[in-house]
Design a protein around this motif. Sequence first.
Motif, PDB file in Angstrom:
ATOM      1  N   ILE A  20      -6.905  -0.660  -2.306  1.00 28.67           N
ATOM      2  CA  ILE A  20      -7.125  -0.929  -1.182  1.00 28.67           C
ATOM      3  C   ILE A  20      -6.760  -2.437  -0.731  1.00 28.67           C
ATOM      4  CG2 ILE A  20      -7.164  -1.345   1.575  1.00 28.67           C
ATOM      5  CD1 ILE A  20      -7.277   1.938   1.238  1.00 28.67           C
ATOM      6  N   LEU A  64       1.087  -0.999  -0.281  1.00 35.68           N
ATOM      7  CA  LEU A  64       0.203   0.274  -0.273  1.00 35.68           C
ATOM      8  C   LEU A  64       0.648   1.861  -0.187  1.00 35.68           C
ATOM      9  CD1 LEU A  64      -2.874  -0.583   2.784  1.00 35.68           C
ATOM     10  CD2 LEU A  64      -2.939  -1.408   0.004  1.00 35.68           C
ATOM     11  N   GLU A  67      -2.387   4.877   0.992  1.00 32.58           N
ATOM     12  CA  GLU A  67      -3.544   4.123   1.304  1.00 32.58           C
ATOM     13  C   GLU A  67      -3.441   3.653   2.570  1.00 32.58           C
ATOM     14  OE1 GLU A  67      -3.634   2.439  -3.574  1.00 32.58           O
ATOM     15  OE2 GLU A  67      -1.954   2.077  -1.997  1.00 32.58           O
TER      16      GLU A  67
END
Lengths: 346, 146
Positions: A329, A291, A295
């Motif tokens: 995500i 990520l 995020e």
Amino acid sequence: MKLANLPFNDRYVNLLATFTLILLFNSNSLFSQNFSNNEPKIEGHIVLDSIWKPKLYLSHISDFSKMYTMSRSMIIAESDVDSSGYFKFNIDYLPKNDNLYRLHISKKGASDASIIIGGKEENHFFIVANKASKIEIFNNNKTFSDVTFKSDVKNKIIDKVDDIVKLIDSTNYSATRVKSEFVTNAFNDQLRKIADTCSYPLVSLYALQKSKYEVDIDNNTDYYQNFIEKWKNEDSEYFKTFKSKVPKRKNAFDSRILIALSILLSFGLGFFINGKIRKRPHKQTLALKTLSVQERKIYALLKAGKSNKEISDDLNIGISTVKSHVSSIYQKLNVKSRKEIINFKD
Amino acid sequence: MKRLLTISIFLITLCISHPAIAQSSTFDLKRSINLTSNDKDDQSIILNVTEKTSSLGLDINCKVLLGSLKIEIYNPKGEKQGEFAVESQLKEKLPLNYDESLNRELVEGKIEKIISDPIAGKWIIKLIPTKTYASIKINSRFITHN
């Protein structure tokens, strides 16, 4: 005082002293002629028939398997035999450790490099020598191979071994097969005893070699393994060849150590693998690392149960941007709902 | 004269009464073999010894000019009874100007062996040449009792 006037005892002592002095003088002059000094050498007197050339050859026997090999390349020195039968080899160039050598003569008209094995005309014998040896040799009954060594202990033992072998051979010439086998076994036992008690490694091995140990190894393995143990520091080619022919002793102590080491190694390996497995990053943890910074912030807020609107407000970004990040995500963490995000293990 | 007669009678009686003297016979077998560098394989000379053979005499002579030759003697049980090897310093071929009469490179080997009461069966004399130029003479003497 005149000798005649002395008492009998004194006269006797004087005569004895004079005689001893004359004897000493004569023997000294004899030794100064031939056996002159204390330098390393192989020398002696040999008496030969007229069929032989008056020359002696010294060959190096690098391995017991070469004892009965004749090659010019093995001859390292030669010495003329003078009219009195005297010969001499200077040997200060020999190796410092004991090695096996062969002295031989050759017949007139024959090649210098000739070997005769067996019979009355056997033309060689073996000696052990090193660069510091002082060896004096005399032959008996005009037979070249029947020799006597003066003072040199190692070669006196070699001579004794050779005498035993000659006895074995002479038995084989004349006795019945059964008697010959008995006598051979008895003499080979004697040779093994010499090998066992001798304090000179190469001489000891020579005795074993002459006992034809190769046919006895299977029946008498312990003896040969003990012999190797006794001479474990000997690393000459002679011993290397011998050691290669004797089966190695199976050592119970060694095998116990080996088993203990194996167990320890297994445990160690187990701990190592277990540790590695424990240290291995979790699959979900790995996924989280994919990520981006933004995020991760959104992920934290999702885990806190916040809505897209709340996230938009908290981070001061547009709703559509939040939706786009949430979608990314989901994809990266391979989840399909907010509930799964809340249950996702960090 | 009487003494001479007595000795003669004694000797004749001894010869007749002793079977070994009266009934033994000797058989000689001679072989000559020449090997050249083309002979690469081992060769075996077989000597057949019978139960009646009381003594086996072997006299093996060899001269090697090139390469090497190993000679081994085996009894019928396959046990080695003797061996020797002769090796020339010339390994591949004779020099063009080599004078054979000088025998400079010649190497000779000889083994004499007498085996009393030899094991009956095939005694083998094995010749193991390595690029050799050699001549071998094998004299074997069998003494048998009839």
